[in-house]
Structure formats: structure tokens, C-alpha cells
Motif scaffolding. Structure first.
Motif, PDB file in Angstrom:
ATOM      1  N   TYR A  49      17.758  23.510 -58.549  1.00 33.61           N
ATOM      2  CA  TYR A  49      18.052  23.229 -59.952  1.00 33.61           C
ATOM      3  C   TYR A  49      18.904  24.347 -60.538  1.00 33.61           C
ATOM      4  CZ  TYR A  49      17.735  22.549 -64.911  1.00 33.61           C
ATOM      5  OH  TYR A  49      18.077  22.401 -66.226  1.00 33.61           O
ATOM      6  N   GLY A  50      18.587  25.578 -60.193  1.00 29.99           N
ATOM      7  CA  GLY A  50      19.379  26.705 -60.693  1.00 29.99           C
ATOM      8  C   GLY A  50      20.850  26.578 -60.321  1.00 29.99           C
ATOM      9  N   ILE A  51      21.130  26.191 -59.078  1.00 30.48           N
ATOM     10  CA  ILE A  51      22.520  26.012 -58.642  1.00 30.48           C
ATOM     11  C   ILE A  51      23.162  24.852 -59.386  1.00 30.48           C
ATOM     12  CG2 ILE A  51      23.992  25.353 -56.682  1.00 30.48           C
ATOM     13  CD1 ILE A  51      23.099  28.283 -56.583  1.00 30.48           C
ATOM     14  N   LEU A  52      22.446  23.735 -59.502  1.00 22.97           N
ATOM     15  CA  LEU A  52      22.992  22.591 -60.252  1.00 22.97           C
ATOM     16  C   LEU A  52      23.310  22.999 -61.689  1.00 22.97           C
ATOM     17  CD1 LEU A  52      20.578  19.777 -58.988  1.00 22.97           C
ATOM     18  CD2 LEU A  52      23.013  20.030 -58.397  1.00 22.97           C
ATOM     19  N   ALA A  57      27.149  24.556 -66.019  1.00 22.92           N
ATOM     20  CA  ALA A  57      27.645  25.543 -66.979  1.00 22.92           C
ATOM     21  C   ALA A  57      29.084  25.942 -66.695  1.00 22.92           C
ATOM     22  CB  ALA A  57      26.753  26.785 -66.958  1.00 22.92           C
ATOM     23  N   GLU A  58      29.467  25.942 -65.417  1.00 20.15           N
ATOM     24  CA  GLU A  58      30.817  26.357 -65.044  1.00 20.15           C
ATOM     25  C   GLU A  58      31.344  25.483 -63.914  1.00 20.15           C
ATOM     26  OE1 GLU A  58      33.118  30.311 -63.403  1.00 20.15           O
ATOM     27  OE2 GLU A  58      31.162  30.578 -64.348  1.00 20.15           O
ATOM     28  N   PRO A  59      31.816  24.279 -64.233  1.00 25.61           N
ATOM     29  CA  PRO A  59      32.367  23.412 -63.187  1.00 25.61           C
ATOM     30  C   PRO A  59      33.500  24.132 -62.453  1.00 25.61           C
ATOM     31  CG  PRO A  59      32.139  22.209 -65.249  1.00 25.61           C
ATOM     32  CD  PRO A  59      31.878  23.654 -65.559  1.00 25.61           C
ATOM     33  N   HIS A 105      31.427  21.191 -57.821  1.00 24.92           N
ATOM     34  CA  HIS A 105      31.370  20.298 -58.977  1.00 24.92           C
ATOM     35  C   HIS A 105      30.161  19.389 -58.801  1.00 24.92           C
ATOM     36  CE1 HIS A 105      35.324  21.247 -60.702  1.00 24.92           C
ATOM     37  NE2 HIS A 105      35.672  21.466 -59.440  1.00 24.92           N
ATOM     38  N   LEU A 106      29.589  18.972 -59.903  1.00 24.49           N
ATOM     39  CA  LEU A 106      28.493  18.015 -59.849  1.00 24.49           C
ATOM     40  C   LEU A 106      29.060  16.618 -59.644  1.00 24.49           C
ATOM     41  CD1 LEU A 106      26.225  19.164 -62.831  1.00 24.49           C
ATOM     42  CD2 LEU A 106      25.894  19.604 -60.391  1.00 24.49           C
ATOM     43  N   SER A 107      28.392  15.858 -58.801  1.00 21.66           N
ATOM     44  CA  SER A 107      28.716  14.443 -58.694  1.00 21.66           C
ATOM     45  C   SER A 107      28.076  13.732 -59.885  1.00 21.66           C
ATOM     46  CB  SER A 107      28.146  13.873 -57.386  1.00 21.66           C
ATOM     47  OG  SER A 107      26.724  13.878 -57.455  1.00 21.66           O
ATOM     48  N   ARG A 108      28.340  12.452 -60.011  1.00 19.95           N
ATOM     49  CA  ARG A 108      27.693  11.675 -61.073  1.00 19.95           C
ATOM     50  C   ARG A 108      26.167  11.754 -60.914  1.00 19.95           C
ATOM     51  NH1 ARG A 108      30.407   6.641 -61.163  1.00 19.95           N
ATOM     52  NH2 ARG A 108      31.729   7.564 -62.746  1.00 19.95           N
ATOM     53  N   SER A 109      25.689  11.624 -59.679  1.00 19.57           N
ATOM     54  CA  SER A 109      24.245  11.734 -59.421  1.00 19.57           C
ATOM     55  C   SER A 109      23.723  13.124 -59.762  1.00 19.57           C
ATOM     56  CB  SER A 109      23.936  11.432 -57.953  1.00 19.57           C
ATOM     57  OG  SER A 109      24.295  10.122 -57.622  1.00 19.57           O
ATOM     58  N   GLY A 110      24.500  14.145 -59.457  1.00 28.40           N
ATOM     59  CA  GLY A 110      24.104  15.514 -59.773  1.00 28.40           C
ATOM     60  C   GLY A 110      23.979  15.738 -61.266  1.00 28.40           C
TER      61      GLY A 110
END
Length: 155
Positions: A49-52, A57-59, A105-110
Motif C-alpha cells: 500500500y505504501g508503494i501504491l 502521490a507522484e505518478p 504508474h498506477l493502473s486503473r485497478s491500482g
């Protein structure tokens, strides 16, 4: 297990581990982990969760910096990111200005996982220290930050 120390005469004397900060920190970590599993997620760990959250916070943050932001060592962050990529929560891309560097980068699921877990994380942490008065809650966080800031560098 009780730690032992020797008296001047050579006799072993039990040390009260309840007075040892390291012991208490370990117990607090165990409490945090139990509460995380019960209140937040059995699928996503606190470091994940911390990494996500760092990516939110910073894509485009790189893996090394994300690990530093969350306090995860260089060798562990690679495994954490790998698992998040395998689960389809994080996307990695080569940095166009430095091909040796991957950006995250986060995916939509992320994004959905962070959105779903964020309020649970905040609530769980509030419950974790709810037994303390407001001043003690503030002091606890301040003292933990000071402890970590003053820790000796790794060898």
C-alpha cells in the motif's frame, strides 16, 4: 525468550524485556499487522500500500525513490513492485530520459485499490492509537519520527 545478563559475580540475571524499547516496538508491529489484516486487507500488505500511495502521490516516480519514500530497502522494493505489477496494479515504463530507469504508474485497478483502501488505512491507524490521549498520540508520532531520524546509518 528472556534476555539474560551477568552480575559481577557471574550469576545470570533475567532482564525485564517489557522495559526494552525494541521488544515493545516488535509487539506494536505485531499489533499493527493484526489490525491491518482484520481492518484493511489480506491481499495488499502495508508496504505494498505504501508503494501504491507513493505512486499516487507522484505518478512516474522511479522504483528506488518510491522505496525510499516508504522506507523499503532497495532489494525489497524490487520484489514489492514486481508483485504489484504481476497483480496488474502497477505499470512500469522505461524513463525516456534514462533508459536504465523504470518509472511507475498506477493502473486503473491500482487506482481503485488505493481509493478503496485509503479510508480503511486512515481508520485503522486512528484505532491503533485511539487508547492514547491527543497529546500522547502527537508525542508518539513525533518520538517515532525522531527515533528513525536519529538512527545510525546502515553499515
Amino acid at each position: 525468550m528472556i534476555a539474560k545478563r551477568r552480575r559481577s559475580g557471574g550469576e545470570l540475571v533475567a532482564v525485564d524485556v517489557q522495559d526494552l524499547p525494541g521488544h515493545l516496538i516488535r509487539l506494536a508491529q505485531q499489533l499493527h499487522k493484526r489490525m491491518w489484516l482484520n481492518d484493511v486487507s489480506v491481499e495488499i500488505t502495508s508496504p505494498q500500500y505504501g508503494i501504491l500511495n507513493a505512486i499516487l502521490a507522484e505518478p512516474g516516480i522511479d522504483q528506488k525513490t518510491a522505496g525510499e519514500e516508504v522506507g523499503i530497502d532497495k532489494s525489497t522494493v524490487g520484489d514489492v513492485v514486481y508483485r504489484l505489477v504481476q497483480r496488474g496494479l502497477v505499470l512500469t515504463f522505461r524513463d525516456p530520459s534514462d533508459q536504465r530507469r523504470n518509472v511507475l504508474h498506477l493502473s486503473r485497478s491500482g487506482r481503485q485499490v488505493v481509493s478503496d483502501l485509503g479510508p480503511k488505512v486512515v481508520q485503522m491507524n486512528r484505532r491503533l492509537i485511539a487508547g492514547l490521549g491527543k497529546n500522547d498520540q502527537t508525542s508518539l508520532v513525533r518520538l517515532l519520527e525522531a527515533l528513525l531520524d536519529s538512527a545510525p546509518a546502515d553499515d
